[in-house]
Design a protein around this motif. Sequence first.
Motif, PDB file in Angstrom:
ATOM      1  N   MET A 124       3.790   5.975  -5.298  1.00 57.28           N
ATOM      2  CA  MET A 124       3.829   6.041  -7.163  1.00 57.28           C
ATOM      3  C   MET A 124       2.650   7.003  -7.386  1.00 57.28           C
ATOM      4  O   MET A 124       2.963   7.774  -8.264  1.00 57.28           O
ATOM      5  CB  MET A 124       3.655   4.613  -7.412  1.00 57.28           C
ATOM      6  N   LYS A 125       1.520   6.991  -6.604  1.00 59.02           N
ATOM      7  CA  LYS A 125       0.708   7.739  -7.133  1.00 59.02           C
ATOM      8  C   LYS A 125       0.926   9.305  -6.867  1.00 59.02           C
ATOM      9  O   LYS A 125       0.504  10.306  -7.772  1.00 59.02           O
ATOM     10  CB  LYS A 125      -0.417   7.512  -5.906  1.00 59.02           C
ATOM     11  N   ASP A 126       1.934   9.518  -5.914  1.00 55.17           N
ATOM     12  CA  ASP A 126       2.217  11.033  -5.552  1.00 55.17           C
ATOM     13  C   ASP A 126       3.635  11.263  -6.445  1.00 55.17           C
ATOM     14  O   ASP A 126       4.162  12.294  -6.386  1.00 55.17           O
ATOM     15  CB  ASP A 126       2.889  11.148  -4.258  1.00 55.17           C
ATOM     16  N   GLY A 127       3.707  10.456  -7.369  1.00 56.56           N
ATOM     17  CA  GLY A 127       4.938  10.598  -8.021  1.00 56.56           C
ATOM     18  C   GLY A 127       6.612  10.433  -7.666  1.00 56.56           C
ATOM     19  O   GLY A 127       7.451  11.065  -8.088  1.00 56.56           O
TER      20      GLY A 127
ATOM     21  N   SER B 219      10.447   3.161  -4.975  1.00 55.88           N
ATOM     22  CA  SER B 219      10.237   1.557  -5.007  1.00 55.88           C
ATOM     23  C   SER B 219      11.309   0.690  -4.499  1.00 55.88           C
ATOM     24  O   SER B 219      11.218  -0.140  -3.514  1.00 55.88           O
ATOM     25  CB  SER B 219       9.595   0.907  -6.228  1.00 55.88           C
TER      26      SER B 219
ATOM     27  N   LYS C  11       0.722  -1.238   0.008  1.00 59.43           N
ATOM     28  CA  LYS C  11       0.301  -0.014   0.000  1.00 59.43           C
ATOM     29  C   LYS C  11       0.810   1.084  -0.239  1.00 59.43           C
ATOM     30  O   LYS C  11       0.344   2.127  -0.667  1.00 59.43           O
ATOM     31  CB  LYS C  11      -0.981  -0.086   1.310  1.00 59.43           C
TER      32      LYS C  11
ATOM     33  N   LYS D 277       9.302   8.361  -6.806  1.00 53.89           N
ATOM     34  CA  LYS D 277      10.087   7.117  -7.197  1.00 53.89           C
ATOM     35  C   LYS D 277      10.827   6.489  -6.286  1.00 53.89           C
ATOM     36  O   LYS D 277      12.295   6.565  -6.222  1.00 53.89           O
ATOM     37  CB  LYS D 277      10.536   7.250  -8.416  1.00 53.89           C
TER      38      LYS D 277
ATOM     39  N   GLU E 109       3.690   1.604  -0.962  1.00 52.91           N
ATOM     40  CA  GLU E 109       4.470   1.767  -2.491  1.00 52.91           C
ATOM     41  C   GLU E 109       3.345   2.157  -3.558  1.00 52.91           C
ATOM     42  O   GLU E 109       3.905   3.359  -4.281  1.00 52.91           O
ATOM     43  CB  GLU E 109       5.284   0.372  -2.903  1.00 52.91           C
ATOM     44  N   GLN E 110       2.356   2.144  -3.486  1.00 53.81           N
ATOM     45  CA  GLN E 110       1.252   2.507  -4.459  1.00 53.81           C
ATOM     46  C   GLN E 110       0.756   3.926  -4.085  1.00 53.81           C
ATOM     47  O   GLN E 110       0.910   4.630  -5.176  1.00 53.81           O
ATOM     48  CB  GLN E 110      -0.149   1.513  -4.248  1.00 53.81           C
ATOM     49  N   LEU E 111       1.056   4.314  -2.754  1.00 59.55           N
ATOM     50  CA  LEU E 111       0.669   5.790  -2.520  1.00 59.55           C
ATOM     51  C   LEU E 111       1.902   6.477  -2.805  1.00 59.55           C
ATOM     52  O   LEU E 111       1.592   7.557  -3.465  1.00 59.55           O
ATOM     53  CB  LEU E 111       0.674   5.894  -0.859  1.00 59.55           C
TER      54      LEU E 111
END
Length: 538
Positions: free
Chosen positions: A444-447, A451, A438, A449, A440-442
């Motif tokens: 990525m959503k905020d741009g 990961s 979760k 990087k 990692e997804q948040l």
Amino acid sequence: MRLEQYTQPFASSFYKKYLEDVANLSSFFHCEWNQKALNKRVKEANFTKHKRTELADVITTYMSEYGISKKSSQHINELKDNGVVVIGGQQAGILSGPLYSIHKAISVITLAKQQRETLGVPVIPVFWIAGEDHDIDEINHVYIDRSRKLQKLVYPEKSRTKKIASEATFDQQLIKEYLDEIFKSLPETLYTKDLKSNVLELLDNNLTYTSFFTALMNELFQEEGLLLIDAAYEPLRKLESDYFQLQILHSSELAKVVFEHEEKIALEGFGTPIQAKESAAHLFYVEAGERFLLERVNNQFVHEAKGISFTLDEMMEIAREHPEKLSNNVVTRPIMQEMVFPVLSFIAGPGEIAYWGALKTAFELFDMKMPVLMPRISISIVNANTQSLLEKLSFTIEDVWDGSLQDAKLHYINSNRNEEVPHLIEEIKADLIEKYGKLEQLLMKDGLKLSPLVQKNLKNHEKQLNFINNAIEDTFLSKLDATTNRYDRISMNLMPNDGLQERTYTPIQLMNEYGPSLIKQLLEVPYEFNGKHHVIYL
């Protein structure tokens, strides 16, 4: 001392068939392995063809370096006259190699004694040492007990060349340090000091695998009159000159009949024990102590990698003038043995019986029949501590062999394990994976990087969880150690490396426990040649 007999554990399908139903293997052997076959052999075999005087002289010369007992001298004289032999052989392992080398010598001596009495003719025990073998990795180690686990202890010196055992030498300092490490692994007993001193004394002037092996075997069995000979001994090779010439002349036919006969074994479902090729010469060429297997290519005897190539005439000349430059392989060694010795019976291990099964037509090619192939006596020794543990835990030796003992150990461990602990750790891992996913997804959503950093951090957590899980397991097992150690001690004694005791331990380890009289005690056991596994309780 108590003796029990059991059906052979861990027997291959072919060996099991040989032990239990050899009559149905008649297409692979000339006779069964019973008294009737021995009686027939002594009456029908041509024992007048052998070079008895020369052979007796060769054995005398070879053994004189190690000491010839009165009984051995008697046997040499009988061999020179009209005696027949019971013979067996083995590679020259360090400290005799695994116990089955000793069991093979005991088998040779025991059968020779029994047949001397039964047949009323001189029957002589002979041990043929495979000093021509060059696979040093098979003989350069022993197994020792270290921290309640078996460790393979390898003699540390590595040779750049694959010399035969009779020419592969020890570094004097290295071998003494190596033997010292072996003796340090043994529990100190009343016998340890003298045993080590005796072994080191035998090592003096015996710094090849074969000579050290011979010295030890002679020490153990000279009072029984066991005759010893090294297959690579040069005077023996000279005696074999005529026989090498025969094998060279018939090499093409020999390769053909062995290849075809082995195919029959494969069709019966027993595999290919020799993996023979129709192009095989079944001989080695020896140069500077190294052996090179020859093949027949375009009427030449060649070893392509070494650039060796001989014509038939050149091979015949080598056999006549320099037979020490030739060496037998798994096919021609039994044939050579039959040509050299008046063999009543050959004591064979399971692997030997398998490959001898491919040689019936090879013997016939030279107008010979196989001797009686007697399965060697196999032995397990159960000491007092192991007997006591078996009784306390209510197990038999068969339970050890069939895995019941290990199953019981695992059941004991699992029945005491709190299953909630590993389940909870797995839940924590799963929860972390979910939460990090979760995160990692948040990001990525905020741009953002990040990961790689997230995954690295997750792996650190998993690593720590694995660490604590292992610590819990180690602590848990330590808590049960007093009981599990009992199971392990039984297994270490009776089924080391998941196999029979005789395939792992050396006689030195048992002699350290029971003293130098152990071999004498073992020779007094009333063995039967019945294909059973002999269990001796001491």
